[in-house]
Design an enzyme around this catalytic site. Structure first.
Site, PDB file in Angstrom:
ATOM      1  N   CYS A   1      71.939  53.539  69.414  1.00  0.00           N
ATOM      2  CA  CYS A   1      72.732  52.307  69.499  1.00  0.00           C
ATOM      3  C   CYS A   1      73.972  52.278  68.780  1.00  0.00           C
ATOM      4  O   CYS A   1      74.956  52.129  69.104  1.00  0.00           O
ATOM      5  CB  CYS A   1      71.989  51.326  69.174  1.00  0.00           C
ATOM      6  SG  CYS A   1      71.281  51.200  67.375  1.00  0.00           S
TER       7      CYS A   1
ATOM      8  N   LYS B   1      54.878  45.218  71.891  1.00  0.00           N
ATOM      9  CA  LYS B   1      55.288  45.902  73.049  1.00  0.00           C
ATOM     10  C   LYS B   1      56.237  47.155  73.130  1.00  0.00           C
ATOM     11  O   LYS B   1      57.383  47.252  72.918  1.00  0.00           O
ATOM     12  CB  LYS B   1      55.589  45.126  74.248  1.00  0.00           C
ATOM     13  CG  LYS B   1      55.199  45.592  75.529  1.00  0.00           C
ATOM     14  CD  LYS B   1      55.948  45.806  76.887  1.00  0.00           C
ATOM     15  CE  LYS B   1      57.324  46.288  76.806  1.00  0.00           C
ATOM     16  NZ  LYS B   1      57.539  47.641  76.888  1.00  0.00           N
TER      17      LYS B   1
ATOM     18  N   GLU C   1      78.165  51.799  77.784  1.00  0.00           N
ATOM     19  CA  GLU C   1      77.221  52.350  76.678  1.00  0.00           C
ATOM     20  C   GLU C   1      76.581  53.372  77.464  1.00  0.00           C
ATOM     21  O   GLU C   1      75.897  53.217  78.612  1.00  0.00           O
ATOM     22  CB  GLU C   1      76.372  51.442  76.102  1.00  0.00           C
ATOM     23  CG  GLU C   1      75.252  52.206  74.969  1.00  0.00           C
ATOM     24  CD  GLU C   1      74.204  51.275  74.527  1.00  0.00           C
ATOM     25  OE1 GLU C   1      73.644  50.637  75.211  1.00  0.00           O
ATOM     26  OE2 GLU C   1      74.042  51.411  73.214  1.00  0.00           O
TER      27      GLU C   1
ATOM     28  N   GLU D   1      68.547  42.926  68.777  1.00  0.00           N
ATOM     29  CA  GLU D   1      69.333  44.226  68.331  1.00  0.00           C
ATOM     30  C   GLU D   1      69.772  45.115  69.662  1.00  0.00           C
ATOM     31  O   GLU D   1      69.001  45.598  70.280  1.00  0.00           O
ATOM     32  CB  GLU D   1      68.603  45.111  67.505  1.00  0.00           C
ATOM     33  CG  GLU D   1      68.142  44.436  66.128  1.00  0.00           C
ATOM     34  CD  GLU D   1      69.350  44.173  65.095  1.00  0.00           C
ATOM     35  OE1 GLU D   1      70.370  44.806  65.282  1.00  0.00           O
ATOM     36  OE2 GLU D   1      68.973  43.591  64.221  1.00  0.00           O
TER      37      GLU D   1
ATOM     38  N   GLY E   1      68.601  42.021  76.846  1.00  0.00           N
ATOM     39  CA  GLY E   1      68.314  41.200  75.405  1.00  0.00           C
ATOM     40  C   GLY E   1      68.648  39.852  75.937  1.00  0.00           C
ATOM     41  O   GLY E   1      68.475  38.790  75.567  1.00  0.00           O
TER      42      GLY E   1
ATOM     43  N   GLY F   1      66.809  46.702  72.234  1.00  0.00           N
ATOM     44  CA  GLY F   1      66.997  47.306  73.726  1.00  0.00           C
ATOM     45  C   GLY F   1      68.442  47.149  74.064  1.00  0.00           C
ATOM     46  O   GLY F   1      69.412  46.787  73.193  1.00  0.00           O
ATOM     47  N   SER F   2      68.506  47.091  75.244  1.00  0.00           N
ATOM     48  CA  SER F   2      69.938  46.796  76.019  1.00  0.00           C
ATOM     49  C   SER F   2      70.582  45.629  76.010  1.00  0.00           C
ATOM     50  O   SER F   2      69.416  44.584  75.946  1.00  0.00           O
ATOM     51  CB  SER F   2      69.778  47.462  77.454  1.00  0.00           C
ATOM     52  OG  SER F   2      68.908  46.617  77.970  1.00  0.00           O
ATOM     53  N   THR F   3      71.658  45.437  76.063  1.00  0.00           N
ATOM     54  CA  THR F   3      72.300  44.219  76.238  1.00  0.00           C
ATOM     55  C   THR F   3      71.674  43.167  77.276  1.00  0.00           C
ATOM     56  O   THR F   3      71.549  42.210  77.327  1.00  0.00           O
ATOM     57  CB  THR F   3      73.724  44.332  76.153  1.00  0.00           C
ATOM     58  OG1 THR F   3      73.917  44.655  74.735  1.00  0.00           O
ATOM     59  CG2 THR F   3      74.510  42.963  76.261  1.00  0.00           C
ATOM     60  N   ARG F   4      71.692  44.168  78.482  1.00  0.00           N
ATOM     61  CA  ARG F   4      71.053  43.483  79.910  1.00  0.00           C
ATOM     62  C   ARG F   4      69.816  42.753  79.637  1.00  0.00           C
ATOM     63  O   ARG F   4      69.629  41.570  79.830  1.00  0.00           O
ATOM     64  CB  ARG F   4      70.983  44.513  81.032  1.00  0.00           C
ATOM     65  CG  ARG F   4      70.779  43.925  82.113  1.00  0.00           C
ATOM     66  CD  ARG F   4      70.690  45.189  83.044  1.00  0.00           C
ATOM     67  NE  ARG F   4      69.349  45.983  82.974  1.00  0.00           N
ATOM     68  CZ  ARG F   4      68.069  45.450  83.145  1.00  0.00           C
ATOM     69  NH1 ARG F   4      67.897  44.244  83.768  1.00  0.00           N
ATOM     70  NH2 ARG F   4      67.035  46.066  82.814  1.00  0.00           N
TER      71      ARG F   4
HETATM   72  P1  NAD Z   1      65.597  48.502  77.386  1.00  0.00           P
HETATM   73  O1  NAD Z   1      66.369  47.036  77.192  1.00  0.00           O
HETATM   74  O2  NAD Z   1      65.700  48.951  78.739  1.00  0.00           O
HETATM   75  O3  NAD Z   1      64.103  48.302  76.989  1.00  0.00           O
HETATM   76  C1  NAD Z   1      63.986  48.049  75.698  1.00  0.00           C
HETATM   77  C2  NAD Z   1      62.589  47.442  75.699  1.00  0.00           C
HETATM   78  O4  NAD Z   1      62.559  46.329  76.556  1.00  0.00           O
HETATM   79  C3  NAD Z   1      61.521  48.418  76.252  1.00  0.00           C
HETATM   80  O5  NAD Z   1      60.341  48.175  75.751  1.00  0.00           O
HETATM   81  C4  NAD Z   1      61.364  47.719  77.686  1.00  0.00           C
HETATM   82  O6  NAD Z   1      59.960  47.912  78.228  1.00  0.00           O
HETATM   83  C5  NAD Z   1      61.465  46.000  77.568  1.00  0.00           C
HETATM   84  N1  NAD Z   1      62.138  45.243  78.791  1.00  0.00           N
HETATM   85  C6  NAD Z   1      62.592  45.836  79.761  1.00  0.00           C
HETATM   86  N2  NAD Z   1      62.749  45.009  80.775  1.00  0.00           N
HETATM   87  C7  NAD Z   1      62.247  43.752  80.167  1.00  0.00           C
HETATM   88  C8  NAD Z   1      61.992  42.441  80.520  1.00  0.00           C
HETATM   89  N3  NAD Z   1      62.379  42.142  81.975  1.00  0.00           N
HETATM   90  N4  NAD Z   1      61.495  41.506  79.733  1.00  0.00           N
HETATM   91  C9  NAD Z   1      61.097  42.015  78.529  1.00  0.00           C
HETATM   92  N5  NAD Z   1      61.160  43.155  78.189  1.00  0.00           N
HETATM   93  C10 NAD Z   1      61.706  43.987  78.761  1.00  0.00           C
HETATM   94  O7  NAD Z   1      66.302  49.183  76.474  1.00  0.00           O
HETATM   95  P2  NAD Z   1      66.108  51.002  76.463  1.00  0.00           P
HETATM   96  O8  NAD Z   1      66.491  51.733  77.312  1.00  0.00           O
HETATM   97  O9  NAD Z   1      64.902  51.184  75.863  1.00  0.00           O
HETATM   98  O10 NAD Z   1      66.789  51.298  74.947  1.00  0.00           O
HETATM   99  C11 NAD Z   1      68.047  51.528  74.827  1.00  0.00           C
HETATM  100  C12 NAD Z   1      68.893  50.303  74.386  1.00  0.00           C
HETATM  101  O11 NAD Z   1      68.398  49.979  73.227  1.00  0.00           O
HETATM  102  C13 NAD Z   1      70.253  50.707  74.042  1.00  0.00           C
HETATM  103  O12 NAD Z   1      71.262  49.857  74.719  1.00  0.00           O
HETATM  104  C14 NAD Z   1      70.446  50.990  72.762  1.00  0.00           C
HETATM  105  O13 NAD Z   1      71.726  50.730  72.215  1.00  0.00           O
HETATM  106  C15 NAD Z   1      69.698  49.870  72.394  1.00  0.00           C
HETATM  107  N6  NAD Z   1      69.347  49.912  70.811  1.00  0.00           N
HETATM  108  C16 NAD Z   1      69.731  49.133  70.131  1.00  0.00           C
HETATM  109  C17 NAD Z   1      69.690  49.129  68.745  1.00  0.00           C
HETATM  110  C18 NAD Z   1      70.126  48.341  67.685  1.00  0.00           C
HETATM  111  O14 NAD Z   1      69.589  48.142  66.672  1.00  0.00           O
HETATM  112  N7  NAD Z   1      70.970  47.583  67.816  1.00  0.00           N
HETATM  113  C19 NAD Z   1      68.506  50.107  68.191  1.00  0.00           C
HETATM  114  C20 NAD Z   1      68.078  51.189  69.069  1.00  0.00           C
HETATM  115  C21 NAD Z   1      68.282  50.936  70.470  1.00  0.00           C
END
Ligand code: NAD
Length: 497
Positions: free
Chosen positions: A301, A190, A400, A266, A248, A243-246
């Site tokens: 990130c 996704k 962040e 991650e 995650g 994605g975000s810690t929230r």
């Molecule tokens: P996000 O957490 O908002 O979204 C990431 C993904 O999760 C998207 O596909 C989104 O649709 C999905 N998502 C959102 N809500 C969800 C839910 N309730 N259930 C399941 N999936 C859901 O993050 P973002 O804004 O897309 O990306 C930015 C974040 O990603 C930053 O915090 C960045 O640090 C992190 N990031 C981390 C790494 C790493 O390797 N550590 C790499 C790249 C980005």
């Protein structure tokens, strides 16, 4: 306008995107028939109507992935055959370099030169590297007594769900799908609703390369709909999330509340970069620190967003940094010499501007940038921003931002720098600059981060693990360690007469 820019612009004008999901080898609309609009942050132009996948589409994709896994159409191939197909997949990605790079740029705003040179190449390299690795990994025989033989073998976990963000859409997808596919799993990916287009093309190229239908499925949609359904699904064996810690944290909860699927995350970062007065080359330290925070519009990130500079060299550092700022002025992402493109969307622009306001209100001083740019284009641009006088407990040093904003903090002793650097919920990466090798090792050991850079911040390679301590997540992407996430270890005892 250069000739090359003209041609990117013309090519962009001709491009047509298919926003339908790819399930079981077929392009399909969402079961509900719903779509959402995908617009470009470069200038607001309409790109595509994208399938708004939800639980029904995720279920169809998981069923297809399960069927493909059960009949072993992919897992049952020899590692060598999987390797050959993945190498072909990587070759096809490179054969479509311009198309994929331009799609990525239009979809999420990064400069075309970075999309071409970094994102497409690194994505292809990741697919190729895991493909090439998979027929070179041996299983084990345990050193047991003569009465038995104990085989320790790796098996694919089954159906892998992957959820990825928008900052490096293709590359983050490849970090998940390459080790998962190489080890014989089926995948449901996704992509972010903010950048769904390259993932869909990747799935088409995978099919063309010979990855059988049902093995690699892509369902676009929103996080709270498609993403939530995937992480809650009872027939998904493993969820790999970036994605975000929230979010995650929600993924871990969903994994626990459903079938206890393996959950790998991650997540975010607020990486410290410590520049000591005895750094080997101040100009290089400045160029690297500035280049790394502003790369990809600060939407990385691992961006070194907290810069700790020893007080005695702070003024000299800042003077050199300010001299570099014009180079990072936002410009047209379709121009070949642009180094700073557009933020991914209006929401991200507003978030970054809110943080800049918070920094000002809490007493930090903007030395450069601090405002929106190129608003007349209809796109979302922010001038690279440098804050001085930042304290570690200010909002801009704690949270962040995910935008082109650098916080400069002064320190007097190395102990103080280490203590403040570690005072964060995150632990993704860190940097240290010193010519004293003992000091470098001492600081590197003390920093709680998955990666520590010494006297550079730019080195990266598929051969090294990537991931975080603390709330930056668990598990590691990249390197052979990533295979651990997508395989189960099986012990088989054989009695010997
Ligand atoms: P996000 O957490 O908002 O979204 C990431 C993904 O999760 C998207 O596909 C989104 O649709 C999905 N998502 C959102 N809500 C969800 C839910 N309730 N259930 C399941 N999936 C859901 O993050 P973002 O804004 O897309 O990306 C930015 C974040 O990603 C930053 O915090 C960045 O640090 C992190 N990031 C981390 C790494 C790493 O390797 N550590 C790499 C790249 C980005």
């Amino acid at each position: 306008m250069t000739t090359q820019q003209n041609s990117w612009t013309e090519m962009a004008g001709r491009m047509k995107f298919d926003g339908r999901a790819l399930i079981n080898g077929e392009r399909v609309s969402a079961v509900s028939g719903q779509t959402f609009e995908c617009n470009s942050p470069v200038d607001g132009r309409y790109l595509a109507a994208v399938a708004r996948g939800d639980a029904a589409d995720i279920d169809a994709a998981v069923k297809a992935a399960r069927a493909a896994f059960e009949d072993r159409r992919w897992a049952g191939l020899s590692p060598r055959s999987r390797k050959q197909i993945m190498v072909r997949f990587a070759d096809l990605i490179l054969a479509h370099k311009d198309e994929l790079a331009l799609t990525e740029t239009l979809d999420m705003g990064k400069p075309i030169r970075n999309a071409r040179a970094t994102d497409v190449n690194a994505c292809a390299n990741t697919i190729r590297w895991y493909g090439e690795a998979i027929d070179k990994i041996y299983d084990e025989i345990a050193p047991t007594s003569d009465s038995a033989l104990a085989l320790i073998t790796r098996e694919p976990v089954g159906v892998v769900g992957a959820i990825v963000p928008w900052n490096y859409p293709m590359l983050m997808a490849s970090w998940k799908i390459a080790p998962a596919l190489a080890s014989g799993n089926s995948v449901v990916l996704k992509p972010s609703e903010k950048s769904p287009l390259t993932a869909l093309r990747l799935a088409e190229l995978a099919l063309e390369a010979g990855i059988p239908p049902g093995v690699f499925n892509v369902v676009p949609g929103f996080g709270h709909e498609a993403g939530n359904a995937l992480s809650l699904h009872m027939d998904v064996d493993c969820i790999a999330f970036t994605g975000s810690t929230r979010v995650g944290k929600l993924i871990m909860v969903n994994a626990g509340q459903s079938n206890l699927k393996r959950a790998w995350t991650e997540l975010g970062g607020k990486s410290p970069n410590i520049v000591c007065a005895d750094c080997p080359d101040l100009d290089r330290a400045v160029a690297s620190s500035i280049g790394s925070i502003f790369y990809n519009q600060g939407e990385s990130c691992n961006a070194p967003s907290r810069l700790f500079v020893e007080r005695s060299i702070k003024d000299a550092f800042i003077e050199r940094a300010l001299a570099l700022m014009p180079k990072y002025a936002p410009a047209d992402p379709l121009a070949d010499d642009t180094v700073m493109g557009a933020l991914v969307d209006r929401t991200q622009l507003d978030t970054v501007m809110r943080y800049i306001d918070a920094g000002r209100k809490e007493g930090a001083k903007v030395l450069s940038g601090g405002e929106q740019a190129r608003a007349e284009t209809g796109g979302y641009y922010v001038a690279p921003t440098l804050f001085d006088g930042v304290l570690n407990d200010m909002t801009i040093a704690r949270e962040e931002i995910f935008g082109p904003v650098l916080s400069v903090l002064a320190f007097d002793t190395v102990e103080e720098a280490i203590q403040q650097a570690n005072q964060t919920i995150y632990g993704l990466q860190a940097g240290v600059w010193t010519r004293d090798i003992n000091k470098a090792h001492r600081i590197a050991r003390a920093l709680r981060a998955g990666t520590v850079h010494v006297n550079q911040y730019d080195e990266d390679d598929i051969t090294v693990p990537f991931g975080g301590y603390k709330q930056s997540g668990n598990g590691r992407d990249k390197s052979l360690h990533a295979i651990d996430k997508y395989t189960e270890l099986k012990t088989t005892w054989i009695g010997l007469e």
